[in-house]
Design a protein around this motif. Structure first.
Motif, short mmCIF file in Angstrom:
data_model
loop_
_atom_site.label_atom_id
_atom_site.label_comp_id
_atom_site.label_asym_id
_atom_site.label_seq_id
_atom_site.Cartn_x
_atom_site.Cartn_y
_atom_site.Cartn_z
N TRP A 87 0.80 -1.22 0.00
CA TRP A 87 0.00 0.00 0.00
C TRP A 87 0.84 1.27 0.00
O TRP A 87 0.41 2.30 -0.51
CB TRP A 87 -0.96 0.01 1.19
CG TRP A 87 -0.28 0.07 2.53
CD1 TRP A 87 0.10 -0.99 3.30
CD2 TRP A 87 0.14 1.24 3.22
NE1 TRP A 87 0.72 -0.55 4.44
CE2 TRP A 87 0.76 0.82 4.42
CE3 TRP A 87 0.06 2.61 2.96
CZ2 TRP A 87 1.28 1.71 5.35
CZ3 TRP A 87 0.58 3.50 3.88
CH2 TRP A 87 1.18 3.05 5.06
N GLN A 88 2.05 1.23 0.58
CA GLN A 88 2.85 2.44 0.72
C GLN A 88 3.13 3.12 -0.61
O GLN A 88 3.19 4.34 -0.68
CB GLN A 88 4.19 2.15 1.42
CG GLN A 88 4.06 1.67 2.83
CD GLN A 88 3.95 0.15 2.94
OE1 GLN A 88 3.64 -0.55 1.98
NE2 GLN A 88 4.21 -0.36 4.12
N PHE A 93 -5.10 4.05 -2.84
CA PHE A 93 -5.64 4.30 -1.51
C PHE A 93 -5.69 5.78 -1.19
O PHE A 93 -4.79 6.54 -1.55
CB PHE A 93 -4.80 3.55 -0.46
CG PHE A 93 -4.70 2.08 -0.75
CD1 PHE A 93 -5.77 1.25 -0.50
CD2 PHE A 93 -3.56 1.55 -1.33
CE1 PHE A 93 -5.71 -0.11 -0.81
CE2 PHE A 93 -3.49 0.20 -1.65
CZ PHE A 93 -4.57 -0.63 -1.38
N ASP A 95 -5.72 9.09 1.40
CA ASP A 95 -4.84 9.45 2.52
C ASP A 95 -5.38 8.88 3.83
O ASP A 95 -4.61 8.45 4.69
CB ASP A 95 -4.68 10.96 2.62
CG ASP A 95 -3.85 11.54 1.48
OD1 ASP A 95 -3.13 10.78 0.80
OD2 ASP A 95 -3.93 12.77 1.27
N GLU A 97 -7.18 6.12 4.20
CA GLU A 97 -6.91 4.67 4.20
C GLU A 97 -5.43 4.40 4.48
O GLU A 97 -5.10 3.48 5.23
CB GLU A 97 -7.31 4.06 2.86
CG GLU A 97 -8.80 4.01 2.65
CD GLU A 97 -9.21 3.68 1.22
OE1 GLU A 97 -10.33 3.17 1.05
OE2 GLU A 97 -8.41 3.92 0.27
N ARG A 98 -4.56 5.21 3.92
CA ARG A 98 -3.12 5.06 4.17
C ARG A 98 -2.80 5.24 5.66
O ARG A 98 -2.00 4.50 6.23
CB ARG A 98 -2.31 6.04 3.34
CG ARG A 98 -2.30 5.74 1.88
CD ARG A 98 -1.52 6.82 1.09
NE ARG A 98 -1.66 6.56 -0.32
CZ ARG A 98 -1.04 5.59 -0.98
NH1 ARG A 98 -0.22 4.79 -0.34
NH2 ARG A 98 -1.24 5.42 -2.27
N ALA A 102 -1.23 2.43 8.02
CA ALA A 102 -0.01 2.70 8.78
C ALA A 102 -0.23 2.42 10.27
O ALA A 102 0.66 1.90 10.96
CB ALA A 102 0.44 4.14 8.57
#
Length: 169
Positions: A87-88, A93, A95, A97-98, A102
């Motif tokens: 995902w990184q 995705f 912001d 969801e990120r 994380a």
């Protein structure tokens, strides 16, 4: 699993019978966690992404198959589902969801020596995207999957795409 000597397919079996048969309160705990995270303050898709990533982190087929199934049933594109593990650098995705991804990674993975798992900076980033209720709900969702990780890695239920399917032998 395929046996190469006979070319037959066998089904793995759970290590333990359904723990709810012995501890019926488990059903109440599970239902309460789903009610607590189902308050719509965090999209169900985000929670499934977080739970899928948790399953990937701990290397558990049951959790990855189950949450992949939830995402497919919700109509999520295969690119997003497949890219959860990376995902990184994936463009699929939001912001928010990120930040949620994380957070689950920081919670489930060891912190670098001398550092907190969830840094103040990460908390601030997550809080930018989620109000107080949503942040509490997301925190409970991470705790929810952590609770189920123990059952999944110890009991090894059958991989299923729906909670209605037979999970325990």
């Amino acid at each position: 699993m395929t046996d190469t000597s006979t070319n037959t397919t066998s089904t793995s079996i759970s290590r333990m019978p359904n723990p709810a048969e012995f501890v019926p309160e488990l059903n109440d705990i599970s239902a309460a966690l789903f009610r607590a995270t189902g308050n719509r303050s965090v999209p169900r898709t985000t929670m499934s992404l977080v739970h899928l990533r948790a399953g990937q982190i701990v290397g558990n087929t049951y959790l990855t198959v189950l949450n992949t199934g939830f995402l497919r049933k919700a109509g999520e594109p295969e690119e997003r589902i497949t890219a959860v593990s990376s995902w990184q650098d994936a463009p699929y995705f939001s912001d928010a969801e990120r930040a949620a991804l994380a957070l689950v990674e920081a919670t489930l993975q060891p912190a670098p020596h001398g550092r907190e798992r969830v840094s103040d900076e990460l908390y601030a980033e997550v809080a930018k995207h989620y109000d107080d209720k949503a942040l509490a709900t997301l925190t409970i969702a991470v705790g929810q999957i952590s609770f189920f990780i123990a059952l999944a890695v110890i009991g090894k239920p059958q991989p299923v795409t729906s909670l209605a399917d037979e999970q325990w032998d």
